[in-house]
Design an enzyme around this catalytic site. Structure first.
Site, PDB file in Angstrom:
ATOM      1  N   ASP A   1       5.627   8.377   5.506  1.00 21.99           N
ATOM      2  CA  ASP A   1       4.446   8.350   6.370  1.00 21.99           C
ATOM      3  C   ASP A   1       4.451   7.216   7.386  1.00 21.99           C
ATOM      4  O   ASP A   1       3.723   7.272   8.374  1.00 21.99           O
ATOM      5  CB  ASP A   1       3.184   8.314   5.509  1.00 21.99           C
ATOM      6  CG  ASP A   1       2.939   9.679   4.865  1.00 21.99           C
ATOM      7  OD1 ASP A   1       3.439  10.684   5.403  1.00 21.99           O
ATOM      8  OD2 ASP A   1       2.261   9.746   3.829  1.00 21.99           O
TER       9      ASP A   1
ATOM     10  N   TYR B   1      -3.669  13.920   3.783  1.00 17.67           N
ATOM     11  CA  TYR B   1      -3.986  12.758   2.960  1.00 17.67           C
ATOM     12  C   TYR B   1      -4.585  11.622   3.773  1.00 17.67           C
ATOM     13  O   TYR B   1      -4.253  11.432   4.931  1.00 17.67           O
ATOM     14  CB  TYR B   1      -2.707  12.231   2.298  1.00 17.67           C
ATOM     15  CG  TYR B   1      -2.674  12.477   0.805  1.00 17.67           C
ATOM     16  CD1 TYR B   1      -1.999  13.560   0.278  1.00 17.67           C
ATOM     17  CD2 TYR B   1      -3.320  11.614  -0.074  1.00 17.67           C
ATOM     18  CE1 TYR B   1      -1.961  13.782  -1.092  1.00 17.67           C
ATOM     19  CE2 TYR B   1      -3.280  11.841  -1.440  1.00 17.67           C
ATOM     20  CZ  TYR B   1      -2.608  12.923  -1.941  1.00 17.67           C
ATOM     21  OH  TYR B   1      -2.582  13.142  -3.291  1.00 17.67           O
TER      22      TYR B   1
HETATM   23 CU   LIG Z   1      -1.204  12.424  -4.374  1.00 14.90          CU
END
Ligand SMILES: [Cu+2]
Length: 710
Positions: free
Chosen positions: A350, A434
């Site tokens: 990320d 996320y």
């Molecule tokens: Cu997770």
């Protein structure tokens, strides 16, 4: 509803293709005129913020300051005006070139420099351009064959638009029984491809598209994965170069939403909880420098790592003592433990593949942060080189943190108790499904702590009727969420009372009952200095209560022991991906909790400078193969934090935060508890006679009133 999975003979008519482009996409949102207006307003606010700060800042720009919006504009302009620049080139990033540590500490005049990464899609080349912002010169124009910078936010949009509009994709969606309205509401999430050695991906800049459907424009798409279908896009030509269509799963049709508008009711028994600081906050901000109590540090921000802390120091009775030169979340990787087509290549880096700063949120008072807040704003650039404002991207505030220390003396019947207050500096990045929130805490006893909170929505896949996934949890009809892990690599450039430091491992041992342990109760701690890189590749060990201490090589405390800070681990885990797997090779840093390297200018990212599409064995495993000295040297300490995410039903449809972290505790850095001088609190809340406190006082006659911990 029933999904018709029969394969139609005819192709999707053109008029249907056109109609299918009507559903709201990230392109519509990101490139809409409304967003352009909002962006312009944010840019104006950000420029005003910088101007105001420049006027009120006593300190001149420091070597650690992030690039200002004007410096970014100048860097982009210098690159655009360079003779080698071509109109088709896209900007991948503009970042500060941080000056060398020894130059900064020696007080040498520091030049402001930027590094610009360009994508030349025509020649399939990444370019690294150096810009001297003091002389307005382009100092480097270097080709980086085979290296891929992070996927840009513009490419996120391209992946969705180009994939969704393709006739083969429409055909595959139709085959899954999606009618024209449903196909209009299909979304395509962009994913980095990793590197699996597929020949069609060699030499190309590639993105993958994974499909979902919505029942309306603001429906939670993750409730409706379109499984068994993955697109591969050439990001230079925007061609669909592959469409894997392996299995026609039913599309889960049950909506699962969390947004306010979908809620029928809310609990109604919450009374107001106000954080009041009538005299303001106790911290001071001067430019990017923060001072609070005895702590001081510089705040940094960049497109890749997001929040960076520089030059963390502690004023110890007038001695301004260095602790850390630089600290950041240098990389994070999320390997999914599932073999299905939709999940098996999900291995997001990320920071290096998407950019924690590029995906950072604008924070909101009362929602993300509570109390007397100071926000920092920054900017990133988009593919065209235009500034993307990151207003209120970093939040600085104080929090009450329960009791700091306490003792009740039974003989005198007197209690001494101090409340703990901590300084919090944080940011939050949204990477697709996320949310990652990063918090650095500073405490009054000299402790530093890093806490990471994961939230957002778990990845999902589809199941055939009656099917159960071995690698995930069923969370709805025909719907499951795959298990996975999150690995964070925290890069710490320590400076405990000076540049030369060492790392010492602490292991607790207990001898068998016998001559050295006659009562069977004894245990002791063995301290082992980690001398070279290979010897400093270490793992946690619960059996020996293992931890690591970063010691000064030169300074000692009043008792003659080296001054030090201890890495105090929290929860952690080990990887389940095989070391010879693609992700095992690409994120090899995750196989060990501790790495120590000598400081080098170009060793900043544990999976290498360019992890996107990288085949692996880059970064920490490559550097540490040289087995360089790390004893009493200018060292960098890399701590790996893992979160083992076996999905719970309660993680759906939006996940309550899961927290992980570690502390850096002073260990012999001070000669005694440095928080004795924290003044007693005025018992304001209790003195007003709230019944809860009175009840506590009745139960126990010593001063329980002000201990109420969180
Ligand atoms: Cu997770």
């Amino acid at each position: 509803m029933t999904i018709d999975t029969t394969v139609p003979d005819e192709h999707v008519p053109d008029e249907e293709l056109e109609a299918c482009a009507t559903g709201l996409s990230i392109g519509d949102t990101r490139r809409s005129p409304e967003r352009a207006q909002t962006r312009a307003r944010k840019l104006a606010r950000m420029d005003a913020w910088y101007e105001l700060r420049a006027r009120h800042s006593a300190e001149h720009a420091s070597a650690f300051d992030p690039l200002s919006p004007n410096e970014m504009r100048r860097a982009v302009a210098l690159v655009r005006n360079h003779e080698s620049f071509a109109y088709h080139m896209r900007f991948a990033s503009v970042m500060l070139v941080e000056p060398r540590k020894r130059d900064v500490l020696a007080g040498t005049v520091i030049r402001r420099e930027a590094e610009v990464l360009l994508l030349d899609g025509v020649h399939r080349m990444t370019l690294r351009v150096g810009v001297d912002l003091d002389s307005d010169d382009v100092t480097r124009w270097e080709e980086l064959p085979g290296q891929q910078p992070a996927i840009t936010l513009d490419e996120f949009v391209d992946i969705e638009i180009e994939t969704k509009a393709h006739p083969d994709v429409q055909e595959a969606l139709r085959k899954r029984g999606l009618d024209i309205q449903q196909r209009a509401l299909v979304t395509v999430d962009p994913w980095s491809p990793g590197n699996f050695g597929y020949p069609e991906e060699e030499g190309r800049r590639v993105g993958r598209g994974i499909f979902y459907m919505r029942s309306q424009n603001d429906d939670n798409q993750y409730a409706h994965p379109i499984d068994g279908l993955v697109a591969l896009i050439d990001l230079d030509t925007l061609e669909l170069i592959g469409l894997q269509d392996e299995d026609v799963y039913p599309v889960p049709m049950q909506d699962s939403n969390y947004a306010e508008k979908f809620m029928d009711s809310f609990r109604d028994d919450l009374k107001p909880l106000e954080i009041a600081q009538p005299e303001g906050a106790s911290f001071k901000v001067d430019g990017w420098k923060v001072s609070w109590q005895k702590w001081s540090f510089h705040v940094g921000f960049n497109q890749r790592e997001g929040l960076v802390l520089h030059n963390i120091r502690y004023n110890d009775d007038g001695r301004d003592r260095p602790i850390m030169y630089r600290a950041s979340l240098a990389e994070m990787t999320v390997p999914y433990g599932d073999t299905s087509l939709m999940q098996r290549r999900k291995n997001a880096f990320d920071a290096g593949e998407y950019g924690l700063g590029a995906c950072a949120n604008t924070l909101e008072l009362g929602c993300d942060c509570l109390g007397e807040i100071y926000y920092f704003s920054s900017a990133t650039v988009n593919a065209s080189g235009e500034l993307e404002p990151r207003n209120n991207v970093i939040c600085l505030h104080e929090e009450d943190h329960g009791i700091l220390w306490k003792h009740y003396d039974q003989r005198t019947d007197k209690t001494e108790v101090r409340r703990s207050r901590r300084l919090v500096i944080s940011f939050i990045a949204t990477i697709g499904n996320y949310e990652y929130a990063l918090y650095w805490y500073f405490y009054q006893d000299g402790t530093m702590e890093l806490e990471l909170k994961a939230s957002g929505i778990v990845q999902t896949g589809a199941l055939h009727d009656g099917q159960v996934s071995q690698h995930g949890l069923t969370i709805g009809k025909n719907l499951y969420a795959p298990h996975h892990q999150h690995y964070f690599s925290v890069r710490m450039d320590p400076m405990i009372d000076g540049i030369d430091n060492r790392v010492v491992e602490l292991n607790t041992h207990a001898d068998p009952t016998g001559p050295t342990n006659p009562y069977g109760n004894a245990f002791y701690v063995v301290e082992t200095p980690l001398t070279t890189e290979q010897k400093a590749i270490r793992d946690l060990n619960l059996a020996t209560a293992r931890s690591w201490v970063i010691e000064s090589s030169t300074a000692t405390n009043a008792l003659g022991a080296p001054t030090a800070y201890q890495i105090t681990p929290g929860a952690n885990c080990v990887p389940y991906a095989q070391p010879d797997s693609s992700i095992g090779k690409r994120a090899a840093y995750m196989y060990h909790h501790l790495w120590v390297t000598p400081w080098r200018e170009d060793e900043n990212y544990p999976a290498g400078a360019y992890p996107n599409q990288n085949p692996g064995d880059d970064g920490l495993p490559k550097w540490t193969a040289a087995d360089r000295n790390v004893l009493d040297d200018d060292i960098v300490v890399w701590y790996t934090l893992g979160l083992h995410h076996v999905v719970r039903q309660e993680d759906w449809p939006v996940m309550p935060v899961d927290c992980m972290g570690f502390s850096l505790k002073a260990r012999g850095f001070f000669d005694k508890n440095p928080a004795l001088d924290v003044p007693p609190s005025a018992a304001a809340h209790c003195a007003t006679g709230h019944t809860h406190c009175d009840e506590l006082s009745d139960v126990d006659d010593h001063d329980a009133r002000c201990d109420a911990n969180h």
